[in-house]
Design a protein around this motif. Structure first.
Motif, short mmCIF file in Angstrom:
data_model
loop_
_atom_site.label_atom_id
_atom_site.label_comp_id
_atom_site.label_asym_id
_atom_site.label_seq_id
_atom_site.Cartn_x
_atom_site.Cartn_y
_atom_site.Cartn_z
N VAL A 66 12.23 65.25 9.34
CA VAL A 66 12.25 66.37 8.40
C VAL A 66 10.95 66.40 7.59
N PHE A 67 10.50 65.23 7.12
CA PHE A 67 9.23 65.16 6.39
C PHE A 67 8.06 65.61 7.26
N ASP A 68 8.07 65.21 8.55
CA ASP A 68 7.01 65.65 9.47
C ASP A 68 6.99 67.16 9.61
N THR A 69 8.19 67.75 9.69
CA THR A 69 8.29 69.20 9.83
C THR A 69 7.80 69.90 8.57
N ILE A 70 8.18 69.38 7.41
CA ILE A 70 7.72 69.97 6.15
C ILE A 70 6.20 69.91 6.08
N LYS A 71 5.64 68.76 6.45
CA LYS A 71 4.18 68.59 6.40
C LYS A 71 3.49 69.55 7.37
N ALA A 72 4.08 69.75 8.55
CA ALA A 72 3.49 70.64 9.53
C ALA A 72 3.53 72.09 9.06
N LEU A 74 3.53 73.08 5.88
CA LEU A 74 3.12 73.10 4.47
C LEU A 74 2.30 74.34 4.11
N SER A 75 1.38 74.75 4.98
CA SER A 75 0.52 75.87 4.62
C SER A 75 1.25 77.21 4.66
N GLU A 76 2.09 77.43 5.67
CA GLU A 76 2.77 78.73 5.76
C GLU A 76 4.15 78.75 5.11
N ASN A 77 4.74 77.57 4.84
CA ASN A 77 6.08 77.51 4.26
C ASN A 77 6.13 76.36 3.24
N LYS A 95 14.33 77.19 7.34
CA LYS A 95 13.10 77.30 8.11
C LYS A 95 12.60 75.93 8.56
N ILE A 96 12.92 74.89 7.78
CA ILE A 96 12.52 73.53 8.12
C ILE A 96 13.45 72.95 9.19
N LEU A 97 14.74 73.08 8.96
CA LEU A 97 15.75 72.52 9.86
C LEU A 97 16.81 73.61 10.10
#
Length: 140
Positions: A66-72, A74-77, A95-97
């Motif tokens: 989940v943290f990896d997805t948030i980091k990926a 980060l710029s658009e969401n 949008k994250i999960l």
């Protein structure tokens, strides 16, 4: 990203880094102040961030993913504010999960994830798994 060295401690705000184990507790480092202290296992419960998973419709998803997805994203969401409305918080997390279980994942859980992510990211303690894997492959 290695979350195994970070713990959440019941009754104490924030995240701590494990310095060492003792028979009756842990020596932890406060990531804000850098101070180390002993926390008794008789009084507090310790939850390593590595063991936390988020319920999805079919199974669970590790907090690290989940943290990896948030980091990926980060710029658009970027993460919503922790004081955002319940609906805005859920919409952002969807949008994250996309398949998180709305019956078992509460808004308070999502807000805690946001707080933890923002805190660890501000301390530059979140590196993506792909970065670590490429570093280890280069060393070999």
């Amino acid at each position: 990203m290695d979350l195994s060295k970070f713990v959440a401690i019941s009754g104490k705000p924030g995240i701590f880094r494990v310095v060492s184990n003792r028979d009756n507790g842990l020596v932890v480092e406060d990531l804000d102040t850098g101070k180390k202290r002993f926390v008794s296992g008789r009084i507090h419960q310790f939850t390593p961030l590595k063991t936390i998973s988020i319920y999805t419709e079919s199974d669970t998803e590790e907090l690290e993913v989940v943290f990896d997805t948030i980091k990926a994203q980060l710029s658009e969401n970027p993460p919503v504010a922790t004081k955002a409305s319940n609906q805005d918080t859920k919409d952002w997390f969807r949008k994250i999960l996309p398949d998180f279980d709305e019956d078992r994942v509460y808004v308070s859980d999502i807000r805690k994830i946001i707080k933890w992510f923002n805190f660890l990211d501000s301390k530059n303690l979140l590196e993506s798994s792909s970065t670590e894997e490429s570093d280890s492959q280069e060393e070999e």
